[in-house]
Design an enzyme around this catalytic site. Structure first.
Site, PDB file in Angstrom:
ATOM      1  N   SER A  45       0.862  -1.177   0.000  1.00  0.00           N
ATOM      2  CA  SER A  45       0.000   0.000   0.000  1.00  0.00           C
ATOM      3  C   SER A  45       0.896   1.223   0.000  1.00  0.00           C
ATOM      4  O   SER A  45       2.090   1.132   0.315  1.00  0.00           O
ATOM      5  CB  SER A  45      -0.874  -0.005   1.270  1.00  0.00           C
ATOM      6  N   TYR A  60      -2.226  -1.181  10.183  1.00  0.00           N
ATOM      7  CA  TYR A  60      -2.131  -1.364   8.735  1.00  0.00           C
ATOM      8  C   TYR A  60      -0.760  -0.933   8.231  1.00  0.00           C
ATOM      9  O   TYR A  60      -0.110  -1.638   7.459  1.00  0.00           O
ATOM     10  CB  TYR A  60      -3.238  -0.545   8.077  1.00  0.00           C
TER      11      TYR A  60
END
Length: 303
Positions: free
Chosen positions: A145, A158
């Site tokens: 990401s 995350y």
């Protein structure tokens, strides 16, 4: 890998969002594609969407929990039975858990690590031997990401897992380069997907502790006009899939979807350079003594 027609590809988290965008892009160039997902309803919807796109019967589908190592071992056999020799592995399954580190509990941490990081390693462990066995080369794409390159403080769990995926990908790339197997860290920015629906798949063993007391996950407080502007910066799953396809062909180390994050990346690496200062003699000594770590060739490859 430039010629992908007829090559086998396996995509986890492949029944929706980015994973389904990859499946469409791969099938359209004649690859033999298998997708896996933890949700049967998503797999059913994916087949309907593939049929609507003129790709009916060109993508195989199977249920898989990427955290279940025994199931993954069985899936490796099934992938080869359905798609033949495997050349491309996309470790794409993940949960977009939006929790700060200070508000997370052990269950949140263990679940995020199990899916976002262990799930990637499980795929490598189960399927890399299959790519190696045929000796024809291949490519592995690990979905990280932009949060694997730039921190977002309200999503510390995350961020931690996605930074780990980027590091894993860089190390694996250096390891596999002599075997003709490429590795890419896919770092998408905003992509229109359902990654935030993660709570629907939370297993009982990772039941959140006191989740109600800690409140809902963070949200952006944006006006409708700002939401519309932000929407123009997000990619469709199909666009993301095409970028991954091109990244495989180019043997790209990093695959990005969002050039608008360039200023943040520049700021981060300039901060590192400032902290290092300047000492050319020590730099030369380090390059001579530990060349595999300092000045790694994977960072000097032509784009």
């Amino acid at each position: 890998m430039r010629d992908l027609a007829g090559k086998g590809a396996f995509i986890t988290g492949g029944a929706s969002g980015i994973g389904l965008g990859m499946a469409k892009a791969f099938a359209q160039v004649g690859m033999k594609v298998c997708i896996a997902d933890i949700r049967q309803d998503h797999l059913d919807q994916a087949q309907e969407e593939l049929a609507a796109a003129g790709l009916a019967g060109r993508v195989e589908a199977m249920l898989l929990d990427v955290t279940n190592r025994q199931a993954y071992a069985a899936a490796a056999d099934e992938v080869e039975a359905r798609c033949g020799r495997l050349h491309v592995l996309c470790n794409n399954a993940g949960i977009g858990i939006l929790k700060s580190l200070g508000n997370a509990d052990y269950a949140d941490w263990d679940w995020a690590v199990d899916v976002n990081l262990n799930g990637v390693f499980n795929g490598i462990h189960a399927l890399l031997p299959r790519i190696r066995a045929h000796g024809e080369g291949g490519h592995i794409v690990n979905t990280a990401s932009m949060a694997g390159v730039l921190q977002y403080s309200q999503a510390g769990l995350y961020v931690a897992t996605k930074f780990a995926v980027v590091g894993l990908s860089e190390a694996l790339r250096a390891e596999l380069a002599p075997e003709g197997i490429g590795v890419s860290a896919f770092c998408p920015g905003g992509v229109r997907s359902n990654i935030r629906e993660y709570e629907k798949t939370r297993p009982a063993r990772f039941a959140a502790e006191g989740a109600e007391a800690k409140g809902p996950p963070p949200r952006f407080n944006l006006s409708e006009a700002d939401r519309e502007r932000l929407g123009r910066l997000t990619a469709t799953p199909e666009e993301a899939g095409e970028m991954v396809l091109q990244g495989i062909r180019d043997n790209a180390l990093y695959i990005f979807t969002a050039p608008e994050f360039r200023p943040g990346i520049v700021d981060r690496f300039q901060a590192m350079l400032r902290a290092l200062g300047e000492d050319s003699e020590r730099e030369r000594t380090a390059l001579e003594l530990i060349p595999g770590l300092v000045g790694s060739p994977i960072y000097r490859e032509a784009p």
